[in-house]
Design a protein around this motif. Sequence first.
Motif, mmCIF file in Angstrom:
data_model
loop_
_atom_site.group_PDB
_atom_site.id
_atom_site.type_symbol
_atom_site.label_atom_id
_atom_site.label_comp_id
_atom_site.label_asym_id
_atom_site.label_seq_id
_atom_site.Cartn_x
_atom_site.Cartn_y
_atom_site.Cartn_z
ATOM 1 N N TYR A 127 -82.010 -72.605 79.398
ATOM 2 C CA TYR A 127 -82.639 -72.620 78.075
ATOM 3 C C TYR A 127 -83.249 -71.252 77.766
ATOM 4 C CZ TYR A 127 -86.090 -73.312 74.458
ATOM 5 O OH TYR A 127 -86.850 -73.166 73.327
ATOM 6 N N LEU A 128 -84.030 -70.721 78.711
ATOM 7 C CA LEU A 128 -84.680 -69.431 78.489
ATOM 8 C C LEU A 128 -83.666 -68.306 78.320
ATOM 9 C CD1 LEU A 128 -87.674 -69.710 80.956
ATOM 10 C CD2 LEU A 128 -87.742 -69.830 78.451
ATOM 11 N N ALA A 129 -82.539 -68.413 79.012
ATOM 12 C CA ALA A 129 -81.493 -67.392 78.878
ATOM 13 C C ALA A 129 -80.937 -67.370 77.462
ATOM 14 C CB ALA A 129 -80.379 -67.645 79.877
ATOM 15 N N GLY A 130 -81.032 -68.487 76.763
ATOM 16 C CA GLY A 130 -80.522 -68.573 75.400
ATOM 17 C C GLY A 130 -81.519 -68.151 74.336
ATOM 18 N N VAL A 131 -82.765 -67.906 74.715
ATOM 19 C CA VAL A 131 -83.792 -67.494 73.762
ATOM 20 C C VAL A 131 -83.795 -65.967 73.688
ATOM 21 C CG1 VAL A 131 -86.257 -67.518 73.226
ATOM 22 C CG2 VAL A 131 -85.183 -69.535 74.222
#
Length: 81
Positions: free
Chosen positions: A52-56
Amino acid sequence: MINLNISNARNELYKLASSCIRYNDIVNISTKDGNVILLSEDDFNNLIESLYLAGVKGVYEDIEKAVNTPTSEFSKEPPWK
Protein backbone atom coordinates in the motif's frame (compact mmCIF):
# COMPACT_ATOMS: atom_id res chain seq x y z
CA MET A 1 12.41 -20.49 3.07
CA ILE A 2 11.17 -23.99 3.74
CA ASN A 3 10.16 -26.01 0.66
CA LEU A 4 7.82 -29.00 0.97
CA ASN A 5 5.37 -30.93 -1.12
CA ILE A 6 1.72 -30.87 -0.10
CA SER A 7 1.80 -34.36 1.50
CA ASN A 8 4.70 -33.50 3.80
CA ALA A 9 3.18 -30.11 4.59
CA ARG A 10 -0.11 -31.76 5.56
CA ASN A 11 1.73 -34.05 7.97
CA GLU A 12 3.69 -31.15 9.48
CA LEU A 13 1.05 -28.39 9.34
CA TYR A 14 0.99 -27.55 13.06
CA LYS A 15 4.80 -27.48 13.26
CA LEU A 16 5.03 -25.35 10.09
CA ALA A 17 2.40 -22.88 11.33
CA SER A 18 4.22 -22.54 14.65
CA SER A 19 7.52 -21.96 12.84
CA CYS A 20 5.95 -19.22 10.71
CA ILE A 21 4.53 -17.50 13.78
CA ARG A 22 7.54 -17.86 16.09
CA TYR A 23 10.43 -17.46 13.66
CA ASN A 24 8.85 -15.64 10.71
CA ASP A 25 9.61 -18.59 8.46
CA ILE A 26 8.03 -18.70 5.02
CA VAL A 27 6.96 -22.07 3.67
CA ASN A 28 6.67 -22.85 -0.04
CA ILE A 29 4.26 -25.75 -0.53
CA SER A 30 4.31 -27.38 -3.96
CA THR A 31 1.32 -29.14 -5.45
CA LYS A 32 0.64 -30.62 -8.86
CA ASP A 33 -1.43 -27.53 -9.70
CA GLY A 34 1.11 -24.93 -8.52
CA ASN A 35 2.66 -23.61 -5.34
CA VAL A 36 1.26 -21.85 -2.28
CA ILE A 37 3.02 -19.85 0.41
CA LEU A 38 2.41 -20.18 4.14
CA LEU A 39 3.39 -17.18 6.29
CA SER A 40 2.28 -15.65 9.56
CA GLU A 41 -0.61 -13.20 9.71
CA ASP A 42 1.78 -10.50 10.98
CA ASP A 43 4.10 -11.02 8.01
CA PHE A 44 1.12 -10.97 5.63
CA ASN A 45 -0.22 -7.72 7.14
CA ASN A 46 3.23 -6.12 6.95
CA LEU A 47 3.53 -7.14 3.30
CA ILE A 48 0.12 -5.67 2.47
CA GLU A 49 0.97 -2.42 4.29
CA SER A 50 4.29 -2.17 2.44
CA LEU A 51 2.54 -2.67 -0.89
CA TYR A 52 0.00 0.00 0.00
CA LEU A 53 2.72 2.47 1.00
CA ALA A 54 4.65 1.70 -2.18
CA GLY A 55 1.62 2.91 -4.11
CA VAL A 56 1.38 6.25 -2.28
CA LYS A 57 3.27 8.89 -4.22
CA GLY A 58 6.18 10.42 -2.32
CA VAL A 59 6.25 8.03 0.64
CA TYR A 60 9.63 6.49 -0.16
CA GLU A 61 11.13 9.91 -0.83
CA ASP A 62 9.86 11.16 2.55
CA ILE A 63 11.27 8.10 4.33
CA GLU A 64 14.63 8.50 2.59
CA LYS A 65 14.72 12.19 3.50
CA ALA A 66 13.97 11.38 7.16
CA VAL A 67 16.62 8.64 7.29
CA ASN A 68 19.24 11.03 5.89
CA THR A 69 18.33 13.92 8.21
CA PRO A 70 20.68 14.30 11.19
CA THR A 71 18.86 13.82 14.48
CA SER A 72 20.06 17.24 15.61
CA GLU A 73 17.66 18.76 13.05
CA PHE A 74 14.62 17.08 14.57
CA SER A 75 12.42 19.16 16.84
CA LYS A 76 12.03 18.14 20.45
CA GLU A 77 8.36 19.08 20.32
CA PRO A 78 5.85 17.32 18.07
CA PRO A 79 4.58 19.54 15.23
CA TRP A 80 0.99 19.44 16.49
CA LYS A 81 1.78 21.22 19.77
